[in-house]
Write a protein that holds these residues in place. Structure first.
Motif, mmCIF file in Angstrom:
data_model
loop_
_atom_site.group_PDB
_atom_site.id
_atom_site.type_symbol
_atom_site.label_atom_id
_atom_site.label_comp_id
_atom_site.label_asym_id
_atom_site.label_seq_id
_atom_site.Cartn_x
_atom_site.Cartn_y
_atom_site.Cartn_z
ATOM 1 N N GLN A 23 -1.929 5.142 7.737
ATOM 2 C CA GLN A 23 -1.054 5.843 8.670
ATOM 3 C C GLN A 23 0.101 4.978 9.149
ATOM 4 O O GLN A 23 0.054 3.754 9.076
ATOM 5 N N THR A 24 1.142 5.669 9.616
ATOM 6 C CA THR A 24 2.257 5.055 10.333
ATOM 7 C C THR A 24 2.318 5.750 11.687
ATOM 8 O O THR A 24 1.453 6.572 12.006
ATOM 9 N N LEU A 25 3.338 5.439 12.482
ATOM 10 C CA LEU A 25 3.481 6.119 13.764
ATOM 11 C C LEU A 25 3.592 7.626 13.588
ATOM 12 O O LEU A 25 3.081 8.394 14.395
ATOM 13 N N GLU A 26 4.277 8.059 12.525
ATOM 14 C CA GLU A 26 4.576 9.474 12.353
ATOM 15 C C GLU A 26 3.721 10.198 11.329
ATOM 16 O O GLU A 26 3.576 11.411 11.411
ATOM 17 N N GLU A 27 3.175 9.494 10.352
ATOM 18 C CA GLU A 27 2.529 10.168 9.234
ATOM 19 C C GLU A 27 1.150 9.608 8.913
ATOM 20 O O GLU A 27 0.847 8.461 9.217
ATOM 21 N N VAL A 28 0.369 10.458 8.241
ATOM 22 C CA VAL A 28 -0.905 10.050 7.664
ATOM 23 C C VAL A 28 -0.782 10.286 6.159
ATOM 24 O O VAL A 28 -0.366 11.367 5.728
ATOM 25 N N PHE A 29 -1.123 9.276 5.371
ATOM 26 C CA PHE A 29 -1.045 9.358 3.920
ATOM 27 C C PHE A 29 -2.458 9.364 3.355
ATOM 28 O O PHE A 29 -3.292 8.571 3.758
ATOM 29 N N ILE A 30 -2.700 10.243 2.400
ATOM 30 C CA ILE A 30 -3.998 10.351 1.749
ATOM 31 C C ILE A 30 -3.752 10.234 0.246
ATOM 32 O O ILE A 30 -2.920 10.956 -0.301
ATOM 33 N N GLU A 31 -4.470 9.324 -0.403
ATOM 34 C CA GLU A 31 -4.356 9.156 -1.847
ATOM 35 C C GLU A 31 -5.716 9.427 -2.471
ATOM 36 O O GLU A 31 -6.687 8.732 -2.160
ATOM 37 N N VAL A 32 -5.765 10.430 -3.324
ATOM 38 C CA VAL A 32 -7.017 10.848 -3.952
ATOM 39 C C VAL A 32 -6.916 10.636 -5.460
ATOM 40 O O VAL A 32 -6.030 11.191 -6.117
ATOM 41 N N ARG A 33 -7.838 9.839 -5.991
ATOM 42 C CA ARG A 33 -7.891 9.639 -7.444
ATOM 43 C C ARG A 33 -8.505 10.893 -8.084
ATOM 44 O O ARG A 33 -9.513 11.414 -7.605
ATOM 45 N N VAL A 34 -7.870 11.354 -9.148
ATOM 46 C CA VAL A 34 -8.372 12.523 -9.873
ATOM 47 C C VAL A 34 -8.479 12.172 -11.351
ATOM 48 O O VAL A 34 -7.892 11.185 -11.800
ATOM 49 N N PRO A 35 -9.241 12.958 -12.125
ATOM 50 C CA PRO A 35 -9.381 12.650 -13.555
ATOM 51 C C PRO A 35 -8.025 12.584 -14.263
ATOM 52 O O PRO A 35 -7.151 13.423 -14.007
#
Length: 157
Positions: A23-35
């Motif tokens: 996260q940053t002050l303004e955003e949440v980042f999600i990284e999902v590994r996929v096949p």
């Protein structure tokens, strides 16, 4: 033009079975590994103010109530290199005191050390915004930085 604070200072990720979030002050980042070879049409992603659901090829990867509210219309997801889904959520409450301790209400919590590092980073990011022109990317912070650190806004300039 200089790079955004989070690019200069790095990210503090919280690892999960499916990838990581940060996260940053303004955003949440999600990284999902996929096949490898996943196509956009294989992805079903629902982003609401307090809820997220992600499925790939009919298999649910992530689903639940978010830790805090987000701006629904500003949430996005992208498929990168046909093997990584990146989700960006815009926080409703954008201040250093709003450090998410977990991605979902009861899942994917940051361990205490990671949570401490996240809070330090958000506090430094806040100081950077309050003091444009100063480079805080290599700075260290100690003392009272929980809940965004001390409030100096009432001091005369």
């Amino acid at each position: 033009m200089s790079a955004p604070f989070e690019e200069r200072s790095g990210v503090v990720p919280c690892g999960t079975p499916w990838g990581r979030w940060y996260q940053t002050l303004e955003e949440v980042f999600i990284e999902v590994r996929v096949p490898p070879g996943t196509r956009a049409k294989d992805v079903r992603c629902s982003l609401r103010s307090r809820h997220i659901a992600l499925a790939v090829r009919g298999q649910e990867l992530l689903q639940g109530k978010l830790f805090d509210s987000t701006v629904t219309d500003e949430g996005t997801w992208t498929l990168e290199d046909r093997q990584l889904i990146r989700i960006v959520l815009m926080k409703t409450h954008r201040d250093a005191g709003n450090c998410w301790t977990s991605l979902l209400e009861n899942e994917y919590a940051a361990d205490p050390w990671v949570q401490d590092q996240m809070q330090r980073k958000l506090t430094l990011e806040r100081f950077q915004r309050e003091n444009p022109g100063f480079d805080f990317s290599g700075a260290e912070i100690s003392g009272n930085y929980s809940k965004g650190g001390p409030d100096f806004s009432s001091l005369e300039k």
